[in-house]
Design a protein around this motif. Structure first.
Motif, PDB file in Angstrom:
ATOM      1  N   ARG A 130       0.710  -1.333  -0.044  1.00 34.40           N
ATOM      2  CA  ARG A 130      -0.243   0.055  -0.068  1.00 34.40           C
ATOM      3  C   ARG A 130       0.778   1.248   0.088  1.00 34.40           C
ATOM      4  NH1 ARG A 130      -4.542  -0.454  -0.454  1.00 34.40           N
ATOM      5  NH2 ARG A 130      -6.003   1.100   0.212  1.00 34.40           N
ATOM      6  N   GLN A 132       1.215   5.617  -1.035  1.00 37.14           N
ATOM      7  CA  GLN A 132       0.508   6.804  -1.229  1.00 37.14           C
ATOM      8  C   GLN A 132       1.197   7.418  -2.506  1.00 37.14           C
ATOM      9  OE1 GLN A 132      -1.514   8.552   1.185  1.00 37.14           O
ATOM     10  NE2 GLN A 132      -2.008  10.269  -0.328  1.00 37.14           N
ATOM     11  N   ILE A 133       0.161   7.412  -3.328  1.00 37.37           N
ATOM     12  CA  ILE A 133       0.461   7.762  -5.059  1.00 37.37           C
ATOM     13  C   ILE A 133       0.235   9.565  -5.172  1.00 37.37           C
ATOM     14  CG2 ILE A 133      -0.283   7.756  -7.556  1.00 37.37           C
ATOM     15  CD1 ILE A 133       1.000   5.145  -6.311  1.00 37.37           C
ATOM     16  N   TYR A 141      -3.722   9.726  -3.348  1.00 36.08           N
ATOM     17  CA  TYR A 141      -4.586   8.674  -2.883  1.00 36.08           C
ATOM     18  C   TYR A 141      -3.676   7.507  -2.663  1.00 36.08           C
ATOM     19  CZ  TYR A 141      -3.659   7.573  -7.901  1.00 36.08           C
ATOM     20  OH  TYR A 141      -3.159   7.406  -9.134  1.00 36.08           O
ATOM     21  N   GLU A 142      -4.571   6.607  -1.864  1.00 39.96           N
ATOM     22  CA  GLU A 142      -3.718   5.480  -1.374  1.00 39.96           C
ATOM     23  C   GLU A 142      -4.047   4.336  -2.338  1.00 39.96           C
ATOM     24  OE1 GLU A 142      -2.262   4.505   1.595  1.00 39.96           O
ATOM     25  OE2 GLU A 142      -2.173   6.201   2.095  1.00 39.96           O
ATOM     26  N   ALA A 143      -2.890   3.464  -2.465  1.00 44.01           N
ATOM     27  CA  ALA A 143      -3.389   2.469  -3.851  1.00 44.01           C
ATOM     28  C   ALA A 143      -2.414   1.302  -3.249  1.00 44.01           C
ATOM     29  CB  ALA A 143      -3.009   3.029  -5.126  1.00 44.01           C
ATOM     30  N   ARG A 144      -2.676   0.039  -3.873  1.00 46.93           N
ATOM     31  CA  ARG A 144      -1.951  -1.039  -3.742  1.00 46.93           C
ATOM     32  C   ARG A 144      -1.330  -1.168  -5.158  1.00 46.93           C
ATOM     33  NH1 ARG A 144      -1.532  -4.507   0.311  1.00 46.93           N
ATOM     34  NH2 ARG A 144      -3.413  -4.035   1.193  1.00 46.93           N
ATOM     35  N   ALA A 155      -2.816  -0.435 -10.249  1.00 47.92           N
ATOM     36  CA  ALA A 155      -3.055  -0.152  -8.957  1.00 47.92           C
ATOM     37  C   ALA A 155      -4.408  -0.558  -8.331  1.00 47.92           C
ATOM     38  CB  ALA A 155      -2.359   1.075  -8.592  1.00 47.92           C
ATOM     39  N   VAL A 157      -7.143   0.679  -6.329  1.00 47.88           N
ATOM     40  CA  VAL A 157      -7.691   1.914  -5.615  1.00 47.88           C
ATOM     41  C   VAL A 157      -8.800   1.742  -4.720  1.00 47.88           C
ATOM     42  CG1 VAL A 157      -8.080   4.428  -5.489  1.00 47.88           C
ATOM     43  CG2 VAL A 157      -6.335   3.517  -7.211  1.00 47.88           C
ATOM     44  N   GLY A 158      -9.020   1.897  -3.386  1.00 48.20           N
ATOM     45  CA  GLY A 158     -10.327   1.857  -2.670  1.00 48.20           C
ATOM     46  C   GLY A 158     -10.852   0.335  -2.610  1.00 48.20           C
TER      47      GLY A 158
END
Length: 178
Positions: A130, A132-133, A141-144, A155, A157-158
């Protein structure tokens, strides 16, 4: 008593030789300065950053603002800054200002082989993490992170399991939380 004409002639020739030497030295100094300016005009930001590895720096990054920490790596189009808040992979073309950089540069031919690794290599190390992009424009935004292509990364997202594609050109930085 007057000096013999030979002494006056040699004194005159010595004076001319000194003037010519001074003129040559001034022209040479000017040429050296011009060559130094021309050589420095070819120094790229990455070369200055390479000389700054293991220094504490602050990078002002488009779309992010200041990123402060220890510069750990510089490579093809990106650098790694380790901060107390986590690691930052920063695209070099998103760097607007550097504070704390070295006064020297390292020419590309003296860089380690790992410096040829592109942004994709750095992002592959974060696959499944995870992060922070930080886009160049818009809100972070947070993404894996998932698979990494030649010029994009997938990625999640959410809560939506369908991956989005993030173009490298749209990225300013990726922050891995510490």
């Amino acid at each position: 008593m007057d000096e013999p004409w030979e002494a006056r002639l040699f004194a005159f020739l010595d004076d001319l030789e000194q003037q010519a030497g001074a003129t040559f030295a001034a022209e040479r100094d000017q040429e050296v300065a011009e060559r130094a300016r021309a050589e420095y005009a070819r120094v790229v930001l990455a070369a200055r950053l390479m000389a700054s590895v293991e220094r504490d720096v602050t990078l002002t990054v488009d779309g992010v603002g200041p990123v402060s920490g220890r510069l750990r790596r510089v490579a093809d189009g990106w650098c790694l800054v380790v901060a107390s808040t986590g690691s930052w992979i920063v695209r070099l073309d998103a760097v607007a200002l550097v504070r704390g950089g070295a006064a020297t540069a390292v020419p590309p031919e003296a860089w380690p082989a790992t410096a040829r690794l592109g942004l994709g290599s750095a992002l592959r190390r974060l696959t499944g993490e995870r992060c922070q992009i930080h886009p160049r424009r818009g809100t972070p935004y947070e993404a894996r992170l998932g698979r990494v292509g030649a010029d994009f990364v997938e990625a999640v997202v959410g809560a939506d399991p369908a991956p989005v594609l993030i173009a490298f050109s749209g990225l300013a930085a990726v922050q891995q939380r510490g």
